[in-house]
Design a protein around this motif. Structure first.
Motif, PDB file in Angstrom:
ATOM      1  N   PHE A  96       0.841  -1.204   0.000  1.00 52.19           N
ATOM      2  CA  PHE A  96       0.000   0.000   0.000  1.00 52.19           C
ATOM      3  C   PHE A  96       0.878   1.257   0.000  1.00 52.19           C
ATOM      4  O   PHE A  96       0.586   2.225  -0.700  1.00 52.19           O
ATOM      5  CB  PHE A  96      -0.942   0.023   1.207  1.00 52.19           C
ATOM      6  N   ALA A  97       1.952   1.225   0.786  1.00 56.30           N
ATOM      7  CA  ALA A  97       2.834   2.390   0.844  1.00 56.30           C
ATOM      8  C   ALA A  97       3.476   2.636  -0.532  1.00 56.30           C
ATOM      9  O   ALA A  97       3.583   3.768  -0.992  1.00 56.30           O
ATOM     10  CB  ALA A  97       3.903   2.188   1.912  1.00 56.30           C
ATOM     11  N   TRP A  98       3.866   1.565  -1.187  1.00 58.31           N
ATOM     12  CA  TRP A  98       4.472   1.703  -2.530  1.00 58.31           C
ATOM     13  C   TRP A  98       3.456   2.304  -3.509  1.00 58.31           C
ATOM     14  O   TRP A  98       3.773   3.216  -4.276  1.00 58.31           O
ATOM     15  CB  TRP A  98       4.950   0.321  -3.018  1.00 58.31           C
ATOM     16  N   LEU A  99       2.214   1.810  -3.431  1.00 62.42           N
ATOM     17  CA  LEU A  99       1.173   2.346  -4.320  1.00 62.42           C
ATOM     18  C   LEU A  99       1.009   3.846  -4.062  1.00 62.42           C
ATOM     19  O   LEU A  99       0.988   4.655  -4.988  1.00 62.42           O
ATOM     20  CB  LEU A  99      -0.165   1.631  -4.091  1.00 62.42           C
ATOM     21  N   GLY A 100       0.916   4.199  -2.773  1.00 60.61           N
ATOM     22  CA  GLY A 100       0.722   5.607  -2.395  1.00 60.61           C
ATOM     23  C   GLY A 100       1.843   6.479  -2.947  1.00 60.61           C
ATOM     24  O   GLY A 100       1.614   7.595  -3.412  1.00 60.61           O
ATOM     25  N   ARG A 101       3.060   5.945  -2.908  1.00 54.21           N
ATOM     26  CA  ARG A 101       4.219   6.701  -3.412  1.00 54.21           C
ATOM     27  C   ARG A 101       4.137   6.861  -4.931  1.00 54.21           C
ATOM     28  O   ARG A 101       4.403   7.928  -5.470  1.00 54.21           O
ATOM     29  CB  ARG A 101       5.481   5.919  -3.038  1.00 54.21           C
ATOM     30  N   LYS A 102       3.744   5.793  -5.594  1.00 55.51           N
ATOM     31  CA  LYS A 102       3.701   5.832  -7.078  1.00 55.51           C
ATOM     32  C   LYS A 102       2.635   6.814  -7.579  1.00 55.51           C
ATOM     33  O   LYS A 102       2.817   7.426  -8.622  1.00 55.51           O
ATOM     34  CB  LYS A 102       3.401   4.439  -7.665  1.00 55.51           C
ATOM     35  N   TYR A 103       1.509   6.928  -6.831  1.00 53.54           N
ATOM     36  CA  TYR A 103       0.447   7.835  -7.310  1.00 53.54           C
ATOM     37  C   TYR A 103       1.002   9.226  -7.594  1.00 53.54           C
ATOM     38  O   TYR A 103       0.591   9.898  -8.519  1.00 53.54           O
ATOM     39  CB  TYR A 103      -0.688   7.969  -6.277  1.00 53.54           C
ATOM     40  N   LYS A 104       1.982   9.616  -6.749  1.00 54.54           N
ATOM     41  CA  LYS A 104       2.510  10.985  -6.867  1.00 54.54           C
ATOM     42  C   LYS A 104       3.327  11.176  -8.143  1.00 54.54           C
ATOM     43  O   LYS A 104       3.656  12.291  -8.501  1.00 54.54           O
ATOM     44  CB  LYS A 104       3.394  11.298  -5.660  1.00 54.54           C
ATOM     45  N   GLU A 105       3.701  10.070  -8.794  1.00 60.15           N
ATOM     46  CA  GLU A 105       4.489  10.194 -10.028  1.00 60.15           C
ATOM     47  C   GLU A 105       3.603  10.409 -11.245  1.00 60.15           C
ATOM     48  O   GLU A 105       4.087  10.562 -12.358  1.00 60.15           O
ATOM     49  CB  GLU A 105       5.323   8.932 -10.236  1.00 60.15           C
ATOM     50  N   SER A 106       2.279  10.353 -11.054  1.00 64.14           N
ATOM     51  CA  SER A 106       1.375  10.493 -12.207  1.00 64.14           C
ATOM     52  C   SER A 106       1.051  11.970 -12.435  1.00 64.14           C
ATOM     53  O   SER A 106       1.400  12.826 -11.625  1.00 64.14           O
ATOM     54  CB  SER A 106       0.091   9.704 -11.960  1.00 64.14           C
ATOM     55  N   ASN A 107       0.358  12.235 -13.530  1.00 64.01           N
ATOM     56  CA  ASN A 107      -0.011  13.626 -13.846  1.00 64.01           C
ATOM     57  C   ASN A 107      -1.376  14.026 -13.289  1.00 64.01           C
ATOM     58  O   ASN A 107      -1.826  15.150 -13.493  1.00 64.01           O
ATOM     59  CB  ASN A 107      -0.026  13.838 -15.363  1.00 64.01           C
ATOM     60  N   GLY A 108      -2.059  13.095 -12.651  1.00 63.98           N
ATOM     61  CA  GLY A 108      -3.352  13.448 -12.070  1.00 63.98           C
ATOM     62  C   GLY A 108      -4.059  12.206 -11.546  1.00 63.98           C
ATOM     63  O   GLY A 108      -3.800  11.085 -12.001  1.00 63.98           O
ATOM     64  N   ILE A 109      -4.927  12.438 -10.561  1.00 65.04           N
ATOM     65  CA  ILE A 109      -5.675  11.318  -9.969  1.00 65.04           C
ATOM     66  C   ILE A 109      -7.150  11.570 -10.234  1.00 65.04           C
ATOM     67  O   ILE A 109      -7.711  12.595  -9.814  1.00 65.04           O
ATOM     68  CB  ILE A 109      -5.446  11.246  -8.437  1.00 65.04           C
ATOM     69  N   ILE A 110      -7.757  10.630 -10.935  1.00 61.63           N
ATOM     70  CA  ILE A 110      -9.181  10.747 -11.277  1.00 61.63           C
ATOM     71  C   ILE A 110      -9.929   9.845 -10.290  1.00 61.63           C
ATOM     72  O   ILE A 110      -9.629   8.649 -10.202  1.00 61.63           O
ATOM     73  CB  ILE A 110      -9.415  10.245 -12.722  1.00 61.63           C
ATOM     74  N   ILE A 111     -10.868  10.402  -9.549  1.00 65.83           N
ATOM     75  CA  ILE A 111     -11.529   9.594  -8.509  1.00 65.83           C
ATOM     76  C   ILE A 111     -13.025   9.500  -8.779  1.00 65.83           C
ATOM     77  O   ILE A 111     -13.677  10.517  -9.083  1.00 65.83           O
ATOM     78  CB  ILE A 111     -11.289  10.183  -7.095  1.00 65.83           C
ATOM     79  N   ASN A 112     -13.540   8.275  -8.641  1.00 69.06           N
ATOM     80  CA  ASN A 112     -14.978   8.075  -8.825  1.00 69.06           C
ATOM     81  C   ASN A 112     -15.724   8.440  -7.543  1.00 69.06           C
ATOM     82  O   ASN A 112     -16.178   7.589  -6.785  1.00 69.06           O
ATOM     83  CB  ASN A 112     -15.275   6.627  -9.223  1.00 69.06           C
ATOM     84  N   THR A 113     -15.793   9.758  -7.310  1.00 66.73           N
ATOM     85  CA  THR A 113     -16.538  10.260  -6.160  1.00 66.73           C
ATOM     86  C   THR A 113     -16.997  11.661  -6.524  1.00 66.73           C
ATOM     87  O   THR A 113     -16.715  12.134  -7.624  1.00 66.73           O
ATOM     88  CB  THR A 113     -15.643  10.267  -4.897  1.00 66.73           C
TER      89      THR A 113
END
Ligand code: UPG
Length: 475
Positions: A200-217
């Motif tokens: 989970f920590a690795w996933l959380g770290r990788k999210y920051k390397e993307s250009n944006g987070i699209i959330i279904n909310t």
């Protein structure tokens, strides 16, 4: 004229595909500049998913479904996956990096000169952010769960980076900025399970390397979490574009289709808001002793019910199956005694059921799609989380949002000792059906807000517009 391409890489599971395909469809409806490809990895633990994908491809002909060949990566045996699903599956996906790259180069880029605006990866598929980088194209994460859970993943990665000790069962509650209330250990995903925390920590770290987070909310629903995210200036931009709901549901044929028709007819004959609906997601099977207990609890409540019952996976099977008869598994005479007030099924047409005027409450595992579907129709939820992030979703719904009534917050499907008693089921069902008007009012208000968020000028519509602008700028 197509100006841009988007390449999606979802997790091959119903709970993930349902919203990602819904989102791709919305993009095409909104702006015809985009060509969309969907790269589908096989799921070695649930091979039947390929039938679901085929049915999606048959319905959504504007989306170019590309199947990554099976067995290009050797999957660890089922027992290994069951013991540590997060790390095993994430590693399996990671090993697909060269094959995803090959598919993008040889099947997406080679077939169209239109530039790729983004590679959009599922919340577990973040290793493909590296593929996008290698190809010199942007990437986004499509987060098919909620904003607060995204925040939790960030929190875990940052706490690990700071060298803070891992969460422990004996710890008091945690103050996590994305939840309004202190979070008890018992509702966290199984962090003590070998390697889950690091994954989970690795996933959380990788999210920051993307250009944006699209959330279904939608921001009005999770205002606390969304505020905590958007006020940070060290994160990729957040786009809350939901609620994305697949109003058609799985395409059904033969006996499954006939059963769905039977369900709708039966609901049509029931009084308004008189039926409690029980369904535990695409993989929600319970042990037989627990099924018996649910039956006793329901019968004692005296309320009408529609119950989707699934059979636990047999040896070597990854996904739950369906019972052909319920006689053997439910208490003697239960079927006879409840034949005028209850109906059982294997797969329920959930979105349509929740939208039916006869349904008054929903006993749910709190998977995020189920949650949004219930709120869309203004149906109050009774929480029965089973695995994954469902416990913390249930916690958020009960404690932070006041949209659900707690039946359990910490039942773990795989624990041999966890058991929900008939008396508690009866009590929760009676409470919501007989006295739960404040929950119904709040669910109806959430429904109203969610529908408004999608309308022109609504919060999700505006976020969607910003995202499309970003993509078109990137091309
Ligand atoms: N569904 C039906 N009929 C059924 C059972 C399920 O139509 O009898 C549909 C339901 O309407 C929904 C989907 O299947 O659209 C299930 O999605 P969800 O409620 O999110 O549950 P899961 O299938 O369990 O989804 C996985 C995870 C869950 C997570 C979700 C999104 O288990 O914890 O929130 O993915 O990431």
């Amino acid at each position: 004229m197509k100006k841009s391409q988007l390449v999606f890489v979802p997790v091959p599971g119903i709970g993930h595909l349902v919203s990602v395909v819904g989102f791709a469809k919305l993009i095409l409806e909104r702006d015809d500049s985009f060509l969309i490809s969907m790269l589908v990895i096989n799921n070695p633990y649930a091979p039947s998913i390929s039938n679901y994908v085929e049915s999606l491809a048959a319905i959504h002909t504007q989306i170019n479904f590309i199947t990554i060949p099976e067995k290009v990566v050797e999957a660890p045996p089922l027992e290994v996956f069951v013991g540590r699903p997060e790390s095993t599956f994430t590693q399996f996906l990671r090993e697909h990096n060269p094959f995803i790259k090959d598919a993008i180069v040889n099947q997406v880029m080679a077939n169209s000169p239109v530039p790729i605006a983004s590679v959009i990866v599922d919340l577990f598929c973040v290793s493909f952010i590296d593929v996008a980088k290698e190809l010199g194209v942007p990437s986004h994460v499509f987060f098919c769960s909620d904003a607060a859970f995204y925040g939790l993943m960030l929190y875990l990665s940052e706490s690990e980076d700071k060298g803070e000790p891992k969460f422990r069962e004996t710890d008091p509650h945690y103050i996590i900025p994305y939840y309004a209330n202190p979070v008890p250990y018992r509702v966290l995903p199984l962090l003590h399970r070998d390697t889950a925390y690091e994954t989970f920590a690795w996933l959380g770290r990788k999210y920051k390397e993307s250009n944006g987070i699209i959330i279904n909310t939608f921001s009005e629903l999770e205002s606390h979490a969304v505020r905590a995210l958007v006020t940070r200036d060290d994160l990729p931009p957040t786009f809350t574009v939901g609620p994305i709901i697949d109003h058609k549901g799985k395409s059904l044929t033969g006996s499954e289709a006939a059963k769905c028709e039977e369900i709708t007819k039966w609901l049509d004959d029931q009084p308004e808001k008189s039926v409690v609906f029980l369904c535990f997601g695409s993989q929600g099977a319970m042990r037989e002793a627990q099924l018996k207990e649910i039956a006793i609890g329901l019968e004692r409540s005296g309320h009408r019910f529609l119950w989707a019952v699934r059979k636990p996976p047999g040896p070597g099977e990854g996904l739950p199956g369906f019972y052909t008869s319920y006689d053997e598994i439910l208490p003697e005479e239960f079927l006879e005694k409840t034949k005028n007030i209850g109906m059982l099924c294997g797969w329920a047409p959930q979105v349509q059921v929740l939208a039916h005027k006869a349904v008054g409450a929903f006993v749910s595992h709190c998977g995020w799609n189920s949650t949004l579907e219930a709120l869309w129709s203004g149906v109050p939820i009774i929480t029965w989380p089973c695995y994954g992030e469902q416990h913390i979703n249930a916690f958020q719904l009960v404690k932070d949002l006041g949209l659900a009534v707690e039946l359990t917050l910490d039942f773990r499907k795989d624990s041999p000792t966890d058991f929900v008693k008939a008396e508690d089921i009866t009590k929760a069902v009676k409470y919501v059906m007989e006295e739960g008007s404040e929950y119904r009012n709040r669910a109806e208000a959430a429904s109203e807000m969610g529908r408004r968020a999608l309308l022109e000028g609504g919060s999700s519509d505006v976020a969607f517009g910003r995202l499309i602008e970003q993509w078109l700028r990137n091309k």
